[in-house]
Every structure is written in structure tokens, then in C-alpha cells.
Design a protein around this motif. Structure first.
Motif, mmCIF file in Angstrom:
data_model
loop_
_atom_site.group_PDB
_atom_site.id
_atom_site.type_symbol
_atom_site.label_atom_id
_atom_site.label_comp_id
_atom_site.label_asym_id
_atom_site.label_seq_id
_atom_site.Cartn_x
_atom_site.Cartn_y
_atom_site.Cartn_z
ATOM 1 N N LEU A 140 70.377 19.962 -26.165
ATOM 2 C CA LEU A 140 71.714 20.424 -25.757
ATOM 3 C C LEU A 140 71.718 20.778 -24.261
ATOM 4 N N LYS A 144 74.012 19.124 -21.306
ATOM 5 C CA LYS A 144 74.880 19.929 -20.426
ATOM 6 C C LYS A 144 74.518 19.718 -18.959
ATOM 7 N N CYS A 145 73.219 19.736 -18.681
ATOM 8 C CA CYS A 145 72.776 19.619 -17.286
ATOM 9 C C CYS A 145 73.135 18.257 -16.696
ATOM 10 N N GLU A 149 79.359 19.720 -16.375
ATOM 11 C CA GLU A 149 78.966 21.056 -15.860
ATOM 12 C C GLU A 149 77.797 20.928 -14.897
ATOM 13 N N LYS A 175 74.383 21.599 -8.879
ATOM 14 C CA LYS A 175 74.883 20.795 -10.003
ATOM 15 C C LYS A 175 74.350 19.361 -9.945
#
Ligand code: GRG
Length: 275
Positions: A140, A144-145, A149, A175
Motif C-alpha cells: 500500500l 501511495k508513494c 500523493e 514527492k
């Protein structure tokens, strides 16, 4: 020496990746498989999967548990490079000293090769988690990374910049680049049930990723790119931020004594890299 360790680790990972891809490509259309393979095996440094393995060693976690997630991470990294080079993004003709995917296979196949690598990454992640559900959180975090995001969001921020300040650029670097480093560090970290260690590693991954991007700026200094930290802080300011981040990493990891030595050395190695 850290340089030799990274070289050996990178070579070992390359063999694992080649074996993995050989088993997959037999089922793909030939030109698509060729385009995927061209980018996957065109001289990448494999720094992110190697980082995952070094952190697994640091935590005394069996590397075998995270090999497939490390492969998925490298697949995601390579898809992002193919797409980043496309005419609608950076429009680059060369990467790693070789023609970019769209220059060799055309924009259509380069786009598909990137898409296929991304899908293969998630196929691999799902298979891994189905076999060992303790890896669910690691998977997960990786998703996300790599997503809006994280890496894709950072790319979007950069495309939309109007007169950014240094802080905006550093937020974007976190980011676009550092989140995949953080994901690499955290792949094995969630298997180690200690919140304090996990938090330290999370900070380490982010700082290491920032150092990686700042050194990338310095390596590309002759291109005089706009909206980089280098363009605002200059070479001196960039070097001094890299030194500050290295000191922060030493402070963060000194409590782990010799065990963390290689992670500190890796940060210094990346700071002085010329590739
Ligand atoms: C999703 C299109 C899209 C882009 C995401 C990762 C990215 C943003 C763009 C790639 C270009 C770039 C300069 C990214 C910053 C991170 C970076 C320096 C990537 C290159 O990583 P290396 O040097 O690559 O580890 P190798 O060639 O060693 O695999």
C-alpha cells in the motif's frame, strides 16, 4: 567499499530481474516485450531495490520476503522514466546514454511499454500480497508513494510551476523523487514491528531521496534547467543542503551504531555520485 557493494548488489538484482522478466515476456506481443525489455535493461543503477535489500539486512529481515516488491518498485521506476521522456513531457532523445524508448519504438509503443510495466508492477504486488498478507502495508505504501500523493503528484506540481520558491521546489522533490526512496526503505520496514525504528527509516528514506535529487541537479548543472533548487540556491547552496541532510542522517541513525553504518555510507556515496 560501498561502491563495490552497490555494484555487486546491483548486478545480483539485475539477474533476478532478468529471470523474472524472461518468464513473463513469453506471453507478451513481441514488439511490446522488446520495448519493455529495452528500458528495463538499458543500464539502470538499481539504487532503489538495492536500498530495500540493505534496509532488510539492517532489520535482520530475510531479503527473499521482499524481492518481488523490490522488482515491482523497479518496474514502476522504469515506467516513470519512459513516460517522462515522451514528447508530451520532457521530450528527451537520450536516457542512460541510449536513445529513449519513443525514439526506438515510437510514441505509441513507448506509452504502451510504460503502461505495461506499471501494470506488471501491480500484478506482481498483488501476487506477493496474496502469498504473504503481512506485506499488504508495504504494498500500500509503495502504491501511495508512486501515485498522485507521491511521484506522479510531484511530476504534476513541476509541470504546473509558476515562479516557485525554494520551499516549493523541495516539496516537489520530496514527492517526485524522495517518495520512491521512502517506499524502497519501507518495503521491509513494516515487517519489523517497532514504531520508533520505522519512523527513523521513513525519515532516512525521505532525506536520502532529497540528496539523490539534489545531486541530480548538480550532475545536470550545465543544462541550466529552470525551477530546480540549484537554479535558486546555486551550487554552494545545493552542496550545503546536501551536507546538512547527511548530518541529519548521521544524527538520526547514530543510535544504531555499526548496524546503520552502511546506510550512512550510502547517503555519502549518493552525495558524491557522478552517474
Ligand atoms: C509518472 C511521467 C511520470 C514521471 C514521474 C520519476 C519522474 C517523475 C520522472 C523521471 C525523471 C526524473 C529526473 C526524475 C527524478 C528522479 C530521478 C533523478 C530519476 C532517475 O533515477 P536513476 O538515476 O535512474 O536512479 P536509473 O537510470 O539509474 O534507473
Amino acid at each position: 567499499m560501498i561502491k563495490d557493494i552497490i555494484k555487486l548488489e546491483s548486478k545480483n538484482f539485475e539477474m533476478l530481474l532478468q529471470k523474472f522478466f524472461n518468464e513473463k515476456k513469453a506471453f507478451y506481443p513481441k514488439k511490446l516485450a522488446d520495448a519493455m525489455e529495452y528500458s528495463l535493461f538499458s543500464g539502470g543503477k538499481r539504487i532503489r531495490p538495492v536500498l530495500s535489500f540493505l534496509v532488510a539486512d539492517f532489520l535482520d529481515i530475510n531479503r527473499n520476503k521482499i524481492i518481488d516488491l523490490a522488482i515491482a518498485l523497479e518496474l514502476i521506476h522504469n515506467y516513470s522514466l519512459i513516460h517522462d521522456d515522451l514528447p508530451c513531457m520532457d521530450n528527451d532523445d537520450y536516457r542512460r546514454g541510449k536513445l529513449t524508448s519513443h525514439k526506438v519504438f515510437g510514441e505509441d509503443f513507448a506509452t504502451l511499454a510504460g503502461d505495461a510495466l506499471l501494470n506488471l508492477a501491480y500484478e506482481t504486488i498483488l501476487e506477493t500480497v496474496s502469498k504473504d498478507n503481512k506485506l499488504f502495508i508495504s504494498a500500500l505504501i509503495l502504491a501511495k508513494c508512486a501515485g498522485a500523493e507521491g511521484m506522479i503528484g510531484g511530476q504534476a506540481d513541476e509541470l504546473d510551476f509558476v515562479n516557485p520558491e525554494a520551499k516549493d521546489i523541495l516539496d516537489m522533490y520530496i514527492k517526485k523523487t524522495a517518495m520512491l526512496f521512502k517506499a524502497a526503505v519501507l518495503l521491509p520496514a513494516y515487517l519489523h514491528i517497532n514504531e520508533a525504528v520505522y519512523n527513523d527509516l521513513q525519515k532516512y528514506g525521505e532525506k536520502l531521496g532529497l540528496i539523490f535529487q539534489l545531486t541530480d541537479d548538480l550532475l545536470d548543472a550545465d543544462q541550466n534547467e529552470e525551477n530546480t533548487y540549484l537554479s535558486i540556491a546555486g551550487k554552494e547552496g545545493t552542496h550545503s543542503l546536501i551536507a546538512k541532510l547527511n548530518n541529519e542522517i548521521k544524527d538520526l541513525l547514530s543510535k544504531y551504531a555499526d548496524k546503520a553504518h552502511i546506510l550512512i555510507e550510502l547517503a555519502e556515496y549518493i552525495s558524491a555520485r557522478n552517474l
